[in-house]
Scaffold this active site. Sequence first.
Site, PDB file in Angstrom:
ATOM      1  N   GLY A  15       0.830  -1.214   0.000  1.00 11.94           N
ATOM      2  CA  GLY A  15       0.000   0.000   0.000  1.00 11.94           C
ATOM      3  C   GLY A  15       0.858   1.255   0.000  1.00 11.94           C
ATOM      4  O   GLY A  15       1.879   1.312   0.677  1.00 11.94           O
ATOM      5  N   ARG A  76       1.382  -4.928  -5.812  1.00  9.70           N
ATOM      6  CA  ARG A  76       1.348  -6.198  -5.088  1.00  9.70           C
ATOM      7  C   ARG A  76       1.736  -7.254  -6.116  1.00  9.70           C
ATOM      8  O   ARG A  76       1.230  -7.228  -7.235  1.00  9.70           O
ATOM      9  CB  ARG A  76      -0.035  -6.422  -4.495  1.00  9.70           C
ATOM     10  CG  ARG A  76      -0.361  -5.347  -3.457  1.00  9.70           C
ATOM     11  CD  ARG A  76      -1.491  -5.713  -2.532  1.00  9.70           C
ATOM     12  NE  ARG A  76      -1.381  -4.998  -1.276  1.00  9.70           N
ATOM     13  CZ  ARG A  76      -1.910  -3.786  -1.037  1.00  9.70           C
ATOM     14  NH1 ARG A  76      -2.593  -3.175  -1.976  1.00  9.70           N
ATOM     15  NH2 ARG A  76      -1.756  -3.206   0.142  1.00  9.70           N
ATOM     16  N   GLY A 106       4.755  -2.312   4.124  1.00 11.28           N
ATOM     17  CA  GLY A 106       4.108  -2.836   5.323  1.00 11.28           C
ATOM     18  C   GLY A 106       4.613  -4.230   5.657  1.00 11.28           C
ATOM     19  O   GLY A 106       5.621  -4.687   5.100  1.00 11.28           O
ATOM     20  N   ASP A 107       3.910  -4.910   6.549  1.00 13.64           N
ATOM     21  CA  ASP A 107       4.416  -6.201   7.033  1.00 13.64           C
ATOM     22  C   ASP A 107       4.487  -7.257   5.934  1.00 13.64           C
ATOM     23  O   ASP A 107       5.355  -8.128   5.967  1.00 13.64           O
ATOM     24  CB  ASP A 107       3.600  -6.696   8.229  1.00 13.64           C
ATOM     25  CG  ASP A 107       2.149  -6.917   7.893  1.00 13.64           C
ATOM     26  OD1 ASP A 107       1.606  -6.187   7.036  1.00 13.64           O
ATOM     27  OD2 ASP A 107       1.540  -7.841   8.468  1.00 13.64           O
ATOM     28  N   GLY A 108       3.611  -7.173   4.935  1.00 19.28           N
ATOM     29  CA  GLY A 108       3.666  -8.114   3.813  1.00 19.28           C
ATOM     30  C   GLY A 108       4.986  -7.963   3.070  1.00 19.28           C
ATOM     31  O   GLY A 108       5.684  -8.948   2.778  1.00 19.28           O
ATOM     32  N   THR A 130       3.070   2.950   5.891  1.00 15.17           N
ATOM     33  CA  THR A 130       1.659   2.567   5.810  1.00 15.17           C
ATOM     34  C   THR A 130       0.834   3.567   6.601  1.00 15.17           C
ATOM     35  O   THR A 130       1.263   3.990   7.678  1.00 15.17           O
ATOM     36  CB  THR A 130       1.407   1.140   6.344  1.00 15.17           C
ATOM     37  OG1 THR A 130       0.034   1.020   6.716  1.00 15.17           O
ATOM     38  CG2 THR A 130       2.232   0.810   7.571  1.00 15.17           C
ATOM     39  N   ASP A 132      -1.720   3.014   8.203  1.00 11.18           N
ATOM     40  CA  ASP A 132      -2.498   2.382   9.284  1.00 11.18           C
ATOM     41  C   ASP A 132      -1.847   2.383  10.665  1.00 11.18           C
ATOM     42  O   ASP A 132      -2.505   2.109  11.653  1.00 11.18           O
ATOM     43  CB  ASP A 132      -2.847   0.940   8.909  1.00 11.18           C
ATOM     44  CG  ASP A 132      -3.972   0.902   7.901  1.00 11.18           C
ATOM     45  OD1 ASP A 132      -4.828   1.797   7.961  1.00 11.18           O
ATOM     46  OD2 ASP A 132      -3.989  -0.009   7.062  1.00 11.18           O
ATOM     47  N   ASP A 134      -0.185   0.226  12.197  1.00  8.84           N
ATOM     48  CA  ASP A 134      -0.496  -0.976  12.974  1.00  8.84           C
ATOM     49  C   ASP A 134       0.650  -1.978  12.964  1.00  8.84           C
ATOM     50  O   ASP A 134       0.430  -3.187  12.966  1.00  8.84           O
ATOM     51  CB  ASP A 134      -1.785  -1.629  12.442  1.00  8.84           C
ATOM     52  CG  ASP A 134      -1.693  -1.954  10.965  1.00  8.84           C
ATOM     53  OD1 ASP A 134      -0.710  -1.535  10.331  1.00  8.84           O
ATOM     54  OD2 ASP A 134      -2.595  -2.628  10.460  1.00  8.84           O
ATOM     55  N   ARG A 176      -8.900  -1.381   8.102  1.00  5.88           N
ATOM     56  CA  ARG A 176      -9.570  -2.690   8.008  1.00  5.88           C
ATOM     57  C   ARG A 176      -9.424  -3.474   9.304  1.00  5.88           C
ATOM     58  O   ARG A 176     -10.345  -4.124   9.758  1.00  5.88           O
ATOM     59  CB  ARG A 176      -8.956  -3.504   6.859  1.00  5.88           C
ATOM     60  CG  ARG A 176      -9.824  -3.486   5.624  1.00  5.88           C
ATOM     61  CD  ARG A 176      -9.242  -4.373   4.590  1.00  5.88           C
ATOM     62  NE  ARG A 176      -7.829  -4.067   4.432  1.00  5.88           N
ATOM     63  CZ  ARG A 176      -7.192  -3.981   3.277  1.00  5.88           C
ATOM     64  NH1 ARG A 176      -7.835  -4.199   2.174  1.00  5.88           N
ATOM     65  NH2 ARG A 176      -5.909  -3.706   3.212  1.00  5.88           N
TER      66      ARG A 176
END
Length: 327
Positions: A15, A76, A106-108, A130, A132, A134, A176
Site C-alpha cells: 500500500g 502487489r 508494510g508487514d507483507g 503505511t 495504518d 499498525d 480494516r
Amino acid sequence: MTTNIKRIGVMTSGGDAPGMNACIRAVVRTAAFHQIECYGIMRGYQGMIENEIIKLESKDVANIIQRGGTILKTSRSEMFMTKEGRQIAADNLKNFGIDGLVVIGGDGSFRGAQVFYDEHKIPGIGIPGTIDKDLAGTDFTIGYDTAINTVVQAIDKIRDTADSHNRMFFVEVMGRDAGFIALSSGISVGAEAVLIPETKTYIDELIANIESGYKRKKLCHIIVVAEGDEEGGAVQIAEKVKAKFNHIETRVSVLGHMQRGGSPSCNDRLLASRLGHAAVDALIDGKLNYMVGIINDKIAFTPLAKANKQQPQINEELLRLVEVLSA
Ligand code: ADP
C-alpha cells in the site's frame, strides 16, 4: 560489524503512503554521502522480477520531499510469492551487483524481504510505510500523520454542512484491522462516537447515545466508522441506526482513497528522513534484516520476522476521551 555493501536497491511496496518520496530521497542521499551506489526498483517486487531497475543519483530525488505517492510506484506481486518469481528477481539484482535492499512498505513487504534473504542471501532493511500505524516495533509509520490530518480536514468540512442542516453523518475512514485513524481523527474533530474494529460495537448503545444527545439539544452528529468495524462500514451502520430517527436526515460519507494521497505533513517528512537515513546506516553497519522504526523518539530496530501487524492495542484513555468529551 561493518559490511562491504557497495550497491543498494530501494523500493516501495504494498500500500502507498504519503512520505514515501521523502524516504526514497533520504535513502538515495545517505547512500551518496557514503559513496554507495543506489538503484531504484520500480513497482516493488514486480519491478524486481521484470528488471525495471534504474540508477538513482542525488539530483534524481530533488524536489520530491513534498510530493505524495511514490516516484518508484508500488504494486502487489503474486509472482514474488513463488520461488520461481523470487529466483528471477534475485538473478536480476545480482546482474546489477545489488547487495542490499531498502524496502519501504508494510508487514507483507517485510515478509517478502525475509523470505528473499532466506533463499538468496540478499539482505534487506524494512521501513514502515503505511497509513495504518499498525506495525509492531514502531510508534509511528510513514503516512499515518498525513492521513489523519487529511481526515480531520475533510470531517471539519462535513461538520459545517451537517451543522447547517442539523444532519447526522456517518463518516467512514480507512482501517480494516486497526482503529488508529478513526480514533485519533474522531477525537480531533469532536466526533459524537467512534466505531473501531478493536472494540465491540453495540448498535443499541449507539442509538441511546444519539437519543440522549438530541435530548440535550445536540443537533448535529458525526459518527466516525473505521471500515473494518465488525458491524459493517458507514453505509451498513447508518442503515441500522437511521430507522430509529425518522425525523432526522442522515448522510453517509466514505472518505476512501483521498486518505492515502496529498503532500506529506511535516511529521511524516521528518520521520521518513530519519528512517531512510537510519536504514542505509544499518546496512553499512551490518545490521541486516531488521525493520527500522521509532520508539519514544529514538531509532529502534526490530527483526523483520517480528515486524508484524500489531495485535489490536487501543489506548483506553483515548476511548474514554470520546465518551467524555462528546457529551
Ligand atoms: P504491505 O507491504 O503493505 O503489507 P502486501 O501484504 O500486499 O502489502 O505485501 C506486498 C508484497 O509483498 C506482496 O504483493 C508480495 O509480493 C510480497 N509478499 C508478501 N508476503 C509475502 C510472502 N510471505 N512471501 C513472499 N512475498 C511476500
